[in-house]
Design an enzyme around this catalytic site. Sequence first.
Site, PDB file in Angstrom:
ATOM      1  N   LEU A 137       0.860  -1.190   0.000  1.00  0.00           N
ATOM      2  CA  LEU A 137       0.000   0.000   0.000  1.00  0.00           C
ATOM      3  C   LEU A 137       0.895   1.238   0.000  1.00  0.00           C
ATOM      4  O   LEU A 137       1.730   1.408   0.895  1.00  0.00           O
ATOM      5  CB  LEU A 137      -0.892  -0.060   1.245  1.00  0.00           C
ATOM      6  N   LYS A 180       8.708  16.456   9.868  1.00  0.00           N
ATOM      7  CA  LYS A 180       9.446  15.217   9.599  1.00  0.00           C
ATOM      8  C   LYS A 180      10.185  14.762  10.863  1.00  0.00           C
ATOM      9  O   LYS A 180      10.302  13.562  11.120  1.00  0.00           O
ATOM     10  CB  LYS A 180      10.417  15.405   8.430  1.00  0.00           C
ATOM     11  N   TYR A 201       7.862  21.990   7.544  1.00  0.00           N
ATOM     12  CA  TYR A 201       8.256  20.726   6.897  1.00  0.00           C
ATOM     13  C   TYR A 201       9.299  20.005   7.752  1.00  0.00           C
ATOM     14  O   TYR A 201       9.138  18.826   8.078  1.00  0.00           O
ATOM     15  CB  TYR A 201       8.813  21.009   5.498  1.00  0.00           C
ATOM     16  N   ASN A 253       4.056   7.568   2.121  1.00  0.00           N
ATOM     17  CA  ASN A 253       4.885   8.420   1.263  1.00  0.00           C
ATOM     18  C   ASN A 253       4.334   9.841   1.082  1.00  0.00           C
ATOM     19  O   ASN A 253       5.094  10.778   0.843  1.00  0.00           O
ATOM     20  CB  ASN A 253       5.021   7.735  -0.110  1.00  0.00           C
TER      21      ASN A 253
HETATM   22  N1  LIG Z   1      11.681  14.929  -3.549  1.00  0.00           N
HETATM   23  C1  LIG Z   1      12.602  15.026  -2.609  1.00  0.00           C
HETATM   24  O1  LIG Z   1      13.726  15.510  -2.853  1.00  0.00           O
HETATM   25  C2  LIG Z   1      12.320  14.513  -1.215  1.00  0.00           C
HETATM   26  C3  LIG Z   1      13.385  14.543  -0.282  1.00  0.00           C
HETATM   27  C4  LIG Z   1      13.150  14.040   1.002  1.00  0.00           C
HETATM   28  C5  LIG Z   1      11.910  13.520   1.325  1.00  0.00           C
HETATM   29  N2  LIG Z   1      10.891  13.522   0.394  1.00  0.00           N
HETATM   30  C6  LIG Z   1       9.610  12.948   0.801  1.00  0.00           C
HETATM   31  O2  LIG Z   1       9.197  11.994  -0.151  1.00  0.00           O
HETATM   32  C7  LIG Z   1       7.763  11.938  -0.214  1.00  0.00           C
HETATM   33  C8  LIG Z   1       7.299  12.117  -1.648  1.00  0.00           C
HETATM   34  O3  LIG Z   1       7.784  13.371  -2.121  1.00  0.00           O
HETATM   35  P1  LIG Z   1       7.734  13.801  -3.658  1.00  0.00           P
HETATM   36  O4  LIG Z   1       9.036  14.445  -3.950  1.00  0.00           O
HETATM   37  O5  LIG Z   1       7.231  12.694  -4.498  1.00  0.00           O
HETATM   38  O6  LIG Z   1       6.636  14.974  -3.557  1.00  0.00           O
HETATM   39  P2  LIG Z   1       5.596  15.511  -4.647  1.00  0.00           P
HETATM   40  O7  LIG Z   1       6.128  15.290  -6.011  1.00  0.00           O
HETATM   41  O8  LIG Z   1       5.260  16.882  -4.213  1.00  0.00           O
HETATM   42  O9  LIG Z   1       4.326  14.541  -4.423  1.00  0.00           O
HETATM   43  C9  LIG Z   1       3.663  14.585  -3.185  1.00  0.00           C
HETATM   44  C10 LIG Z   1       2.627  13.484  -3.145  1.00  0.00           C
HETATM   45  O10 LIG Z   1       1.954  13.556  -1.870  1.00  0.00           O
HETATM   46  C11 LIG Z   1       0.573  13.622  -2.136  1.00  0.00           C
HETATM   47  N3  LIG Z   1      -0.195  14.296  -1.093  1.00  0.00           N
HETATM   48  C12 LIG Z   1      -0.063  15.565  -0.620  1.00  0.00           C
HETATM   49  N4  LIG Z   1      -0.998  15.815   0.299  1.00  0.00           N
HETATM   50  C13 LIG Z   1      -1.749  14.680   0.415  1.00  0.00           C
HETATM   51  C14 LIG Z   1      -2.851  14.307   1.204  1.00  0.00           C
HETATM   52  N5  LIG Z   1      -3.444  15.158   2.062  1.00  0.00           N
HETATM   53  N6  LIG Z   1      -3.358  13.045   1.076  1.00  0.00           N
HETATM   54  C15 LIG Z   1      -2.810  12.187   0.196  1.00  0.00           C
HETATM   55  N7  LIG Z   1      -1.762  12.478  -0.589  1.00  0.00           N
HETATM   56  C16 LIG Z   1      -1.239  13.721  -0.473  1.00  0.00           C
HETATM   57  C17 LIG Z   1       0.437  14.348  -3.478  1.00  0.00           C
HETATM   58  O11 LIG Z   1      -0.858  14.107  -3.997  1.00  0.00           O
HETATM   59  P3  LIG Z   1      -1.618  15.154  -4.994  1.00  0.00           P
HETATM   60  O12 LIG Z   1      -1.135  14.835  -6.373  1.00  0.00           O
HETATM   61  O13 LIG Z   1      -3.050  14.845  -4.770  1.00  0.00           O
HETATM   62  O14 LIG Z   1      -1.237  16.539  -4.547  1.00  0.00           O
HETATM   63  C18 LIG Z   1       1.559  13.650  -4.231  1.00  0.00           C
HETATM   64  O15 LIG Z   1       1.168  12.375  -4.661  1.00  0.00           O
HETATM   65  C19 LIG Z   1       7.268  13.048   0.722  1.00  0.00           C
HETATM   66  O16 LIG Z   1       6.931  12.494   1.974  1.00  0.00           O
HETATM   67  C20 LIG Z   1       8.476  13.957   0.850  1.00  0.00           C
HETATM   68  O17 LIG Z   1       8.458  14.696   2.039  1.00  0.00           O
HETATM   69  C21 LIG Z   1      11.077  14.003  -0.859  1.00  0.00           C
END
Ligand SMILES: NC(=O)c1ccc[n+]([C@@H]2O[C@H](COP(=O)([O-])OP(=O)(O)OC[C@H]3O[C@@H](n4cnc5c(N)ncnc54)[C@H](OP(=O)(O)O)[C@@H]3O)[C@@H](O)[C@H]2O)c1
Length: 230
Positions: A9, A156, A152, A83
């Site tokens: 999931l 975390k 943020y 995630n």
């Molecule tokens: N990218 C990085 O460099 C990075 C680094 C460290 C950690 N992370 C962590 O990795 C994870 C994924 O990040 P990402 O880079 O893929 O971010 P992203 O591209 O901004 O995507 C965020 C995802 O979270 C979903 N989301 C936001 N609010 C939500 C809610 N209330 N209920 C359900 N889904 C929700 C969004 O859905 P919608 O499409 O509906 O908005 C989207 O699918 C996050 O936890 C982030 O903090 C990312």
Amino acid sequence: MASAARTVLVTGASRGLGLEFVKQLAARGDRVIAACRNPGAVPELKAMGAGVRAAALDVSDPLSIKSFVADLGGEGVDVLINNAGLMGEDNRVGAMKLEEMRRIFDVNTFGPALMTQAVLPNLIKGQRKLVVNITSTLGSISAGMPGMSYAYCASKAALNKISAKLAWDLKSMGIIVVSMCPGWNKTDMGGGSAPLEPKDSIGRILTMMDTFGLADSGTFRREDGAVVPF
Ligand SMILES: NC(=O)c1ccc[n+]([C@@H]2O[C@H](COP(=O)([O-])OP(=O)(O)OC[C@H]3O[C@@H](n4cnc5c(N)ncnc54)[C@H](OP(=O)(O)O)[C@@H]3O)[C@@H](O)[C@H]2O)c1
């Protein structure tokens, strides 16, 4: 050696790292429950075939969590990947706003906590019994860096504490809980200057996840295998 097919999931499966998890899990033959706010708006999920089931879930809404879990109907879940995440813009003193900070904590901290609690009976039925909370090194109090959103980073850090507590409390049930930082990736959140490609980071995370046992529960890891200090 390939691992046995699992039911996994993934939350926040609409784009970015969540969608990459779904793609790679489906490609290796796992059954994926791809949970996102608006599954109808994600054609990639539909195109992935019978192994991927898209389902509506807003992790910040307890009623949405309740109805999502009711739809699971007691099905076993082997792995839960919390995630879904949200970045903030309050990256300096003077920019913090209560409503925005609450919204970020709702998604990044309370969402994974409430999801793990709600899905627990399904995890108990599953064989693998693994929860991976996608966190960030920005949430490390000792290794975090300056700048970036107050809400943020703090959300975390609080998620890491939730993960550590869940690891203690669920160990007796054989459930493993790991905090995992994916590194800085090219996604909507990470932006175009990020050094990592989601397909590489998620590939490494999935390989690592296959090796996790109870001895790893409560640890904080990065996609390159490093142990991150809390
Ligand atoms: N990218 C990085 O460099 C990075 C680094 C460290 C950690 N992370 C962590 O990795 C994870 C994924 O990040 P990402 O880079 O893929 O971010 P992203 O591209 O901004 O995507 C965020 C995802 O979270 C979903 N989301 C936001 N609010 C939500 C809610 N209330 N209920 C359900 N889904 C929700 C969004 O859905 P919608 O499409 O509906 O908005 C989207 O699918 C996050 O936890 C982030 O903090 C990312």
